[in-house]
Design a protein around this motif. Structure first.
Motif, PDB file in Angstrom:
ATOM      1  N   LYS A 115       0.816  -1.224   0.000  1.00 32.73           N
ATOM      2  CA  LYS A 115       0.000   0.000   0.000  1.00 32.73           C
ATOM      3  C   LYS A 115       0.848   1.271   0.000  1.00 32.73           C
ATOM      4  O   LYS A 115       0.380   2.329   0.436  1.00 32.73           O
ATOM      5  CB  LYS A 115      -0.978   0.017   1.201  1.00 32.73           C
ATOM      6  N   ASN A 116       2.072   1.181  -0.493  1.00 26.19           N
ATOM      7  CA  ASN A 116       2.926   2.361  -0.640  1.00 26.19           C
ATOM      8  C   ASN A 116       2.877   2.847  -2.087  1.00 26.19           C
ATOM      9  O   ASN A 116       2.835   2.037  -3.017  1.00 26.19           O
ATOM     10  CB  ASN A 116       4.374   2.033  -0.252  1.00 26.19           C
ATOM     11  N   PRO A 117       2.921   4.180  -2.299  1.00 26.78           N
ATOM     12  CA  PRO A 117       2.779   4.722  -3.660  1.00 26.78           C
ATOM     13  C   PRO A 117       4.097   4.683  -4.435  1.00 26.78           C
ATOM     14  O   PRO A 117       4.671   5.722  -4.780  1.00 26.78           O
ATOM     15  CB  PRO A 117       2.330   6.162  -3.399  1.00 26.78           C
ATOM     16  N   THR A 118       4.567   3.489  -4.740  1.00 27.33           N
ATOM     17  CA  THR A 118       5.867   3.336  -5.404  1.00 27.33           C
ATOM     18  C   THR A 118       5.757   2.928  -6.865  1.00 27.33           C
ATOM     19  O   THR A 118       6.743   2.988  -7.598  1.00 27.33           O
ATOM     20  CB  THR A 118       6.715   2.282  -4.672  1.00 27.33           C
ATOM     21  N   GLU A 119       4.588   2.460  -7.298  1.00 26.31           N
ATOM     22  CA  GLU A 119       4.448   1.997  -8.673  1.00 26.31           C
ATOM     23  C   GLU A 119       4.361   3.193  -9.630  1.00 26.31           C
ATOM     24  O   GLU A 119       3.878   4.276  -9.271  1.00 26.31           O
ATOM     25  CB  GLU A 119       3.203   1.131  -8.823  1.00 26.31           C
ATOM     26  N   THR A 120       4.827   3.005 -10.863  1.00 23.11           N
ATOM     27  CA  THR A 120       4.801   4.087 -11.845  1.00 23.11           C
ATOM     28  C   THR A 120       4.968   3.499 -13.244  1.00 23.11           C
ATOM     29  O   THR A 120       4.894   2.279 -13.422  1.00 23.11           O
ATOM     30  CB  THR A 120       5.881   5.136 -11.535  1.00 23.11           C
ATOM     31  N   ASN A 121       5.152   4.391 -14.232  1.00 24.97           N
ATOM     32  CA  ASN A 121       5.335   3.979 -15.635  1.00 24.97           C
ATOM     33  C   ASN A 121       4.156   3.159 -16.165  1.00 24.97           C
ATOM     34  O   ASN A 121       4.326   2.125 -16.792  1.00 24.97           O
ATOM     35  CB  ASN A 121       6.639   3.188 -15.808  1.00 24.97           C
ATOM     36  N   ILE A 122       2.961   3.631 -15.873  1.00 26.45           N
ATOM     37  CA  ILE A 122       1.734   2.969 -16.322  1.00 26.45           C
ATOM     38  C   ILE A 122       0.905   3.973 -17.118  1.00 26.45           C
ATOM     39  O   ILE A 122       0.733   5.124 -16.704  1.00 26.45           O
ATOM     40  CB  ILE A 122       0.917   2.438 -15.125  1.00 26.45           C
ATOM     41  N   VAL A 127      -8.722   4.958 -15.195  1.00 24.36           N
ATOM     42  CA  VAL A 127      -8.317   3.589 -15.521  1.00 24.36           C
ATOM     43  C   VAL A 127      -6.799   3.531 -15.648  1.00 24.36           C
ATOM     44  O   VAL A 127      -6.203   4.281 -16.427  1.00 24.36           O
ATOM     45  CB  VAL A 127      -8.958   3.097 -16.830  1.00 24.36           C
ATOM     46  N   ALA A 128      -6.176   2.645 -14.854  1.00 21.94           N
ATOM     47  CA  ALA A 128      -4.757   2.331 -15.015  1.00 21.94           C
ATOM     48  C   ALA A 128      -4.676   1.101 -15.907  1.00 21.94           C
ATOM     49  O   ALA A 128      -5.245   0.048 -15.591  1.00 21.94           O
ATOM     50  CB  ALA A 128      -4.112   2.070 -13.657  1.00 21.94           C
ATOM     51  N   HIS A 129      -3.970   1.217 -17.031  1.00 18.75           N
ATOM     52  CA  HIS A 129      -3.949   0.144 -18.025  1.00 18.75           C
ATOM     53  C   HIS A 129      -2.873  -0.892 -17.687  1.00 18.75           C
ATOM     54  O   HIS A 129      -1.954  -1.149 -18.465  1.00 18.75           O
ATOM     55  CB  HIS A 129      -3.746   0.730 -19.417  1.00 18.75           C
ATOM     56  N   THR A 130      -3.025  -1.460 -16.502  1.00 18.62           N
ATOM     57  CA  THR A 130      -2.199  -2.587 -16.097  1.00 18.62           C
ATOM     58  C   THR A 130      -2.819  -3.857 -16.679  1.00 18.62           C
ATOM     59  O   THR A 130      -3.835  -3.814 -17.364  1.00 18.62           O
ATOM     60  CB  THR A 130      -2.146  -2.678 -14.569  1.00 18.62           C
ATOM     61  N   ILE A 131      -2.207  -5.022 -16.373  1.00 19.82           N
ATOM     62  CA  ILE A 131      -2.791  -6.314 -16.758  1.00 19.82           C
ATOM     63  C   ILE A 131      -3.121  -7.085 -15.487  1.00 19.82           C
ATOM     64  O   ILE A 131      -2.203  -7.533 -14.808  1.00 19.82           O
ATOM     65  CB  ILE A 131      -1.820  -7.131 -17.630  1.00 19.82           C
ATOM     66  N   PRO A 132      -4.392  -7.215 -15.113  1.00 22.67           N
ATOM     67  CA  PRO A 132      -5.568  -6.625 -15.768  1.00 22.67           C
ATOM     68  C   PRO A 132      -5.703  -5.141 -15.412  1.00 22.67           C
ATOM     69  O   PRO A 132      -5.070  -4.684 -14.457  1.00 22.67           O
ATOM     70  CB  PRO A 132      -6.721  -7.438 -15.180  1.00 22.67           C
ATOM     71  N   PRO A 133      -6.536  -4.376 -16.149  1.00 24.68           N
ATOM     72  CA  PRO A 133      -6.731  -2.954 -15.831  1.00 24.68           C
ATOM     73  C   PRO A 133      -7.345  -2.768 -14.448  1.00 24.68           C
ATOM     74  O   PRO A 133      -8.099  -3.617 -13.964  1.00 24.68           O
ATOM     75  CB  PRO A 133      -7.700  -2.474 -16.925  1.00 24.68           C
ATOM     76  N   VAL A 134      -7.019  -1.641 -13.823  1.00 27.23           N
ATOM     77  CA  VAL A 134      -7.582  -1.265 -12.522  1.00 27.23           C
ATOM     78  C   VAL A 134      -8.265   0.087 -12.693  1.00 27.23           C
ATOM     79  O   VAL A 134      -7.702   0.993 -13.321  1.00 27.23           O
ATOM     80  CB  VAL A 134      -6.490  -1.173 -11.441  1.00 27.23           C
ATOM     81  N   SER A 135      -9.472   0.219 -12.166  1.00 30.61           N
ATOM     82  CA  SER A 135     -10.202   1.476 -12.364  1.00 30.61           C
ATOM     83  C   SER A 135     -10.918   1.896 -11.091  1.00 30.61           C
ATOM     84  O   SER A 135     -11.149   1.096 -10.182  1.00 30.61           O
ATOM     85  CB  SER A 135     -11.221   1.330 -13.501  1.00 30.61           C
ATOM     86  N   THR A 190      -6.093  13.666  -4.296  1.00 32.46           N
ATOM     87  CA  THR A 190      -5.219  12.501  -4.474  1.00 32.46           C
ATOM     88  C   THR A 190      -6.078  11.251  -4.606  1.00 32.46           C
ATOM     89  O   THR A 190      -6.960  10.999  -3.791  1.00 32.46           O
ATOM     90  CB  THR A 190      -4.270  12.334  -3.268  1.00 32.46           C
ATOM     91  N   ILE A 191      -5.814  10.477  -5.658  1.00 27.71           N
ATOM     92  CA  ILE A 191      -6.572   9.255  -5.927  1.00 27.71           C
ATOM     93  C   ILE A 191      -5.654   8.054  -5.729  1.00 27.71           C
ATOM     94  O   ILE A 191      -4.639   7.933  -6.407  1.00 27.71           O
ATOM     95  CB  ILE A 191      -7.100   9.240  -7.366  1.00 27.71           C
ATOM     96  N   PRO A 192      -5.994   7.144  -4.802  1.00 27.81           N
ATOM     97  CA  PRO A 192      -5.192   5.926  -4.643  1.00 27.81           C
ATOM     98  C   PRO A 192      -5.719   4.791  -5.520  1.00 27.81           C
ATOM     99  O   PRO A 192      -6.923   4.561  -5.595  1.00 27.81           O
ATOM    100  CB  PRO A 192      -5.388   5.589  -3.159  1.00 27.81           C
ATOM    101  N   LEU A 193      -4.809   4.114  -6.208  1.00 22.81           N
ATOM    102  CA  LEU A 193      -5.168   2.948  -7.008  1.00 22.81           C
ATOM    103  C   LEU A 193      -4.216   1.807  -6.665  1.00 22.81           C
ATOM    104  O   LEU A 193      -2.998   1.987  -6.681  1.00 22.81           O
ATOM    105  CB  LEU A 193      -5.051   3.247  -8.502  1.00 22.81           C
TER     106      LEU A 193
END
Length: 307
Positions: A217-224, A264-272, A285-288
């Motif tokens: 639950k840390n905001p470390t992901e990116t490049n999406i 919508v974050a276009h991950t596999i699968p997408p998260v919205s 601020t929006i958490p995904l």
């Protein structure tokens, strides 16, 4: 040459246009708080346009319905552009003068007024087009204002309209939810506050950031790759690749506060996440939750499979 080059490279901001659609149907002669609805609404709207006089890059217009033809009989074409779009500092006095002589007479062609209002914007040229409808009644001419509003939003001609109900019958309020963003002014003092909220959506910069959360639950992901869709029309409004600066902070985007969004974050699968409503002039601020991993594939095969 230097001066010309500098001006040419400056980003041209779209012109903000507000079209006030004002209800002058016969029902506006009814009593509300300290007087007649029509008189109170005219006075409060006049005060509001006064406050817009010195705002740059803003044009104002006024369309009125129900003020030319008496009821009965019903005249569903009684909607008229009384003040065409003018720069705010010029338009204010003209709108106030026009409001002062308007009388309540006829019926309530809301859908037709929205349709003609969209044409008013088209004639004015490109811009950020906002409708503020002030009414005490519901559609009386058999056309669906929801369908009209949805069509012109999808066409990109108008943003989601604002509807301010003036002493509106409680049973009618739900009919406006599909038209746009509804505010109920059940008291005089609420009307002025609501107008201030609506105007802030036009003139205040509003920012948003998306925190992409890892498995802890840390905001470390990116490049999406991410897309912001208009919640109402489903039309894509913003699309970008999420990045972080050297401090580890995600992008800050300026968004239009008039709309609500599906992100919508276009991950596999997408998260919205749906129905994101932002507050004008504030940062949201929006958490995904988008924890990412790597998949290692090992094969023992004479066939070279692509993966």
């Amino acid at each position: 040459m230097l001066s010309f080059s500098t001006v040419a490279q400056e980003k041209q901001e779209p012109t903000n246009r507000i079209l006030f659609i004002f209800d002058a149907s016969y029902s506006m002669t009814g009593r509300w708080q300290s007087g007649r609805k029509i008189d109170i609404a005219k006075n409060l709207l006049s005060n509001m346009v006064d406050s817009l006089k010195n705002i740059q890059n803003l044009e104002l217009g006024l369309r009125v319905y129900g003020h030319k033809s008496n009821y009965p009989p019903q005249d569903c074409d009684d909607t008229h552009l009384e003040v065409n779009f003018l720069r705010a500092d010029i338009a204010v006095d003209i709108i106030k003068k026009k409001l002062s002589v308007i009388k309540s007479r006829g019926t309530t062609p809301i859908a037709r007024s929205l349709e003609e209002g969209a044409k008013d914007f088209q004639a004015a040229g490109d811009g950020r087009n906002i409708v503020i409808l002030i009414t005490d009644g519901k559609e009386e001419c058999g056309i669906d204002p929801c369908e009209v509003s949805r069509f012109y939003q999808k066409e990109g001609i108008i943003l989601k309209p604002f509807i301010i109900g003036v002493g509106l019958d409680k049973s009618w309020k739900e009919t406006f939810n599909c038209v746009g963003r509804f505010f109920d002014a059940s008291k005089e003092e609420e009307f002025s506050n609501i107008l201030n909220i609506v105007i802030s959506h036009v003139i205040d910069n509003t920012t948003i950031q998306v925190n992409l959360l890892d498995k802890d639950k840390n905001p470390t992901e990116t490049n999406i790759n991410m897309t912001f869709y208009d919640d109402f029309t489903g039309v894509s409004k913003y699309n970008y690749v999420h990045t972080m600066n050297h401090y580890g902070h995600p992008d800050t985007m300026i968004v239009d506060p008039v709309l609500s969004y599906t992100v919508v974050a276009h991950t596999i699968p997408p998260v919205s996440i749906e129905n994101i409503t932002v507050t004008a002039g504030k940062h949201t601020t929006i958490p995904l939750e988008t924890p990412q991993g790597k998949l290692e594939i090992k094969m023992n095969s004479k066939i070279e499979y692509q993966c």
